[in-house]
Design an enzyme around this catalytic site. Structure first.
Site, PDB file in Angstrom:
ATOM      1  N   CYS A  57      -4.703   3.349   9.590  1.00  0.00           N
ATOM      2  CA  CYS A  57      -5.394   4.807   9.800  1.00  0.00           C
ATOM      3  C   CYS A  57      -7.240   4.191  11.346  1.00  0.00           C
ATOM      4  O   CYS A  57      -7.743   5.443  11.272  1.00  0.00           O
ATOM      5  CB  CYS A  57      -5.933   6.100   9.272  1.00  0.00           C
ATOM      6  N   TYR A  63       0.756  -1.652  -0.075  1.00  0.00           N
ATOM      7  CA  TYR A  63      -0.163   0.239  -0.384  1.00  0.00           C
ATOM      8  C   TYR A  63       0.677   0.930   0.434  1.00  0.00           C
ATOM      9  O   TYR A  63       0.973   2.267   0.606  1.00  0.00           O
ATOM     10  CB  TYR A  63      -1.231   0.025   1.639  1.00  0.00           C
TER      11      TYR A  63
HETATM   12  N1  SAH Z   1       2.128   4.445   2.073  1.00  0.00           N
HETATM   13  C1  SAH Z   1       0.736   5.438   1.098  1.00  0.00           C
HETATM   14  C2  SAH Z   1       0.255   5.771   0.952  1.00  0.00           C
HETATM   15  C3  SAH Z   1      -0.550   5.351   1.735  1.00  0.00           C
HETATM   16  S1  SAH Z   1      -2.599   5.480   1.766  1.00  0.00           S
HETATM   17  C4  SAH Z   1       1.866   7.093   2.133  1.00  0.00           C
HETATM   18  O1  SAH Z   1       2.331   6.758   3.768  1.00  0.00           O
HETATM   19  O2  SAH Z   1       2.271   8.218   1.105  1.00  0.00           O
HETATM   20  C5  SAH Z   1      -3.210   4.103   0.997  1.00  0.00           C
HETATM   21  C6  SAH Z   1      -2.714   3.439  -0.035  1.00  0.00           C
HETATM   22  O3  SAH Z   1      -2.913   2.071  -0.647  1.00  0.00           O
HETATM   23  C7  SAH Z   1      -3.390   3.953  -1.095  1.00  0.00           C
HETATM   24  O4  SAH Z   1      -2.669   4.624  -2.377  1.00  0.00           O
HETATM   25  C8  SAH Z   1      -4.116   3.378  -1.795  1.00  0.00           C
HETATM   26  O5  SAH Z   1      -4.421   3.613  -3.265  1.00  0.00           O
HETATM   27  C9  SAH Z   1      -4.198   2.314  -1.699  1.00  0.00           C
HETATM   28  N2  SAH Z   1      -4.027   1.091  -1.967  1.00  0.00           N
HETATM   29  C10 SAH Z   1      -6.040   0.654  -1.652  1.00  0.00           C
HETATM   30  N3  SAH Z   1      -6.382  -0.577  -1.660  1.00  0.00           N
HETATM   31  C11 SAH Z   1      -5.290  -1.258  -2.603  1.00  0.00           C
HETATM   32  C12 SAH Z   1      -5.061  -3.073  -2.248  1.00  0.00           C
HETATM   33  N4  SAH Z   1      -6.117  -3.358  -2.277  1.00  0.00           N
HETATM   34  N5  SAH Z   1      -4.007  -2.344  -2.859  1.00  0.00           N
HETATM   35  C13 SAH Z   1      -2.988  -1.803  -2.975  1.00  0.00           C
HETATM   36  N6  SAH Z   1      -3.050  -1.122  -2.808  1.00  0.00           N
HETATM   37  C14 SAH Z   1      -4.345  -0.016  -2.553  1.00  0.00           C
END
Ligand code: SAH
Length: 453
Positions: free
Chosen positions: A409, A313
């Protein structure tokens, strides 16, 4: 108890979404905008079996935690819920929110939840991003602000205390323009009109500002008049973009962006690295607190230079990239295509050559990487509110990393997931709540898990 009854109530607790809680002999009563220690006369608005909802009619005795809210719409706006509380009281509530979820749902030993990392130096004007809806009310007046609690009505506010002054100034210029051309404003019900949202971003460290107008179409009449006045007045604006959203939907942004002035994206600096912020890229809204969160995650990752680090993620790669120089190899996984493109560019712009990024669902990518025999030493996860899938937790533990760093979160889903990790022989070592969103009900936390014997 029935609707419109007025009862006297002492507030004895807070819910995780920031509402005060009081009790009568038979009922639990939820009252927003109250503080523990308040005694209030409360008007009952809605009655259910064992609980009801009310609003303050009169405060009889003020809680010692109260302060004067500086925002004129704080009791209506859905953004902030703690404007009437001292920040010290807010931090205590947020700590308790994380503590309660982890001890009750996750059965985690409460000693492991350590002090909250607060935002003491800055609880206002920390946001680097604002998405401001614009609409015409029944009297034909322009409304811009934030949506009211539990509704799609706008609580009009010209100066949001969570936004930097430059956002207030640009909003004002924008408001003057739409007031002059009110027929351009989008009407949700009729799906007519053009201008839906004003979306602003600032790279706090670089000072660069992006102005994005979300439009039901690819352009709108008199747009040069607006854009020229913005360019003339605000030299910090380095990018103006039209985001095209022609759908009848509550989703704010569409997928297509048309650059009408300057660059495609602006730049910011986080933990010493440069990041490109395009309109669709996810980026933490509170830069100073995000740096503290990432520092804590880095401390938990305990890298020495020889590790394979997996960042699931990963968004635009921010967490992993800030640690890439301390590990052997970084593998980032993220579901949004544009974010992965940004992550690759971010790696390149920072001279990071030991990172690769995969665009896929984290659960599927986890399985695939495990099949390929990848053995990460440290896995970082930062999922959206719904947390991890059970399958992914199984996959992670089967890959046997010595450490898992879980950035969350939502304490409730974190707690649920930690329970499964512990069943699979990972031991929760420490959890640090981090306040990324002062004045709102949200609270982030970061947790270290170690592989058991
Ligand atoms: N770690 C990053 C983003 C966190 S937000 C930071 O700190 O900036 C969570 C992220 O998970 C988002 O970018 C979203 O697009 C992604 N996401 C959501 N569902 C997902 C999934 N099933 N597999 C992979 N990524 C996903």
């Amino acid at each position: 108890m029935k609707k419109n009854d007025i009862i006297r109530l002492e507030i004895i607790d807070m819910t995780s979404d920031g509402s005060g809680v009081g009790k009568t002999d038979s009922m639990v009563v939820f009252v927003p905008d109250t503080a523990i220690g308040d005694v209030c006369d409360v008007r009952i608005l809605k009655v259910k079996k064992n609980l009801c909802f009310g609003k303050i009619e009169k405060i009889v005795t003020k809680s010692e935690h109260r302060i004067e809210p500086l925002c004129p719409v704080s009791n209506r706006c859905g953004g902030c819920v703690y404007r009437h509380l001292s920040y010290t009281a807010e931090k205590q509530i947020k700590f308790k929110k994380v503590y309660d979820a982890l001890t009750r749902i996750g059965k985690v030993d409460g000693e492991k939840v350590v002090d909250i990392i607060g935002a003491d130096e800055r609880v206002d004007r920390y946001r680097n991003k604002a998405q401001i809806p614009v609409s015409l009310n029944k009297n034909g007046e322009v409304e811009m602000g934030f949506y009211s609690r539990h509704s799609h009505r706008i609580a009009s506010c010209d100066d949001c205390l969570l936004s930097p002054p430059i956002f207030t100034q640009i909003s004002q210029t924008f408001k003057e323009f739409v007031t002059k051309h009110p027929y351009l404003i989008y009407d949700e019900e009729k799906h007519s009109g053009k201008i839906r949202h004003l979306y602003l971003r600032v790279g706090e460290k670089t000072g660069e500002v992006m102005v994005c107008v979300v439009v039901n179409g690819e352009s709108f009449p008199h747009q040069d008049e607006l854009f020229n006045s913005i360019i003339e007045k605000y030299s910090q604006v380095k990018s103006i973009v039209i985001n095209v959203n022609k759908e009848k939907t509550n989703v704010i942004l569409g997928y297509k962006n048309i650059v009408v002035y300057g660059k495609e994206s602006i730049e910011d600096v986080l933990c010493g690295l440069k990041f490109e912020l395009s309109p669709l890229a996810f980026y933490q809204v509170n830069r100073i607190q995000a740096q503290k969160l990432y520092e804590k995650a880095k401390e938990y990752a305990c890298l020495t230079g020889s590790e394979v680090l997996m960042d699931l993620y990963c968004g635009t790669g921010t967490i992993g990239l800030t640690m890439a120089k301390e590990c052997k190899e970084l593998i980032g996984v993220e579901i949004i295509d544009e974010a992965i493109e940004n992550a690759k560019i971010n790696a390149e712009n920072n001279g990071i050559t030991n990172a690769r990024f995969i665009c896929a669902d984290a659960t599927k990518a986890g399985l695939q990487l495990e099949k390929e025999g990848i053995k990460p030493d440290v896995v970082i996860v930062d999922p959206p509110r719904k947390g991890l899938t059970e399958e992914l937790i199984h996959t992670i533990t089967q890959m046997e990393p010595s450490r898992v760093v879980y950035v969350s979160c939502d304490p409730a889903t974190l707690a649920r997931d930690l329970k499964l990790f512990e069943e699979l022989k990972y031991i929760v070592k420490e959890i640090t709540p981090v306040d990324l969103f002062p004045r709102t009900a949200h609270c982030e936390s970061v947790c270290l898990l170690l592989k058991g014997e």
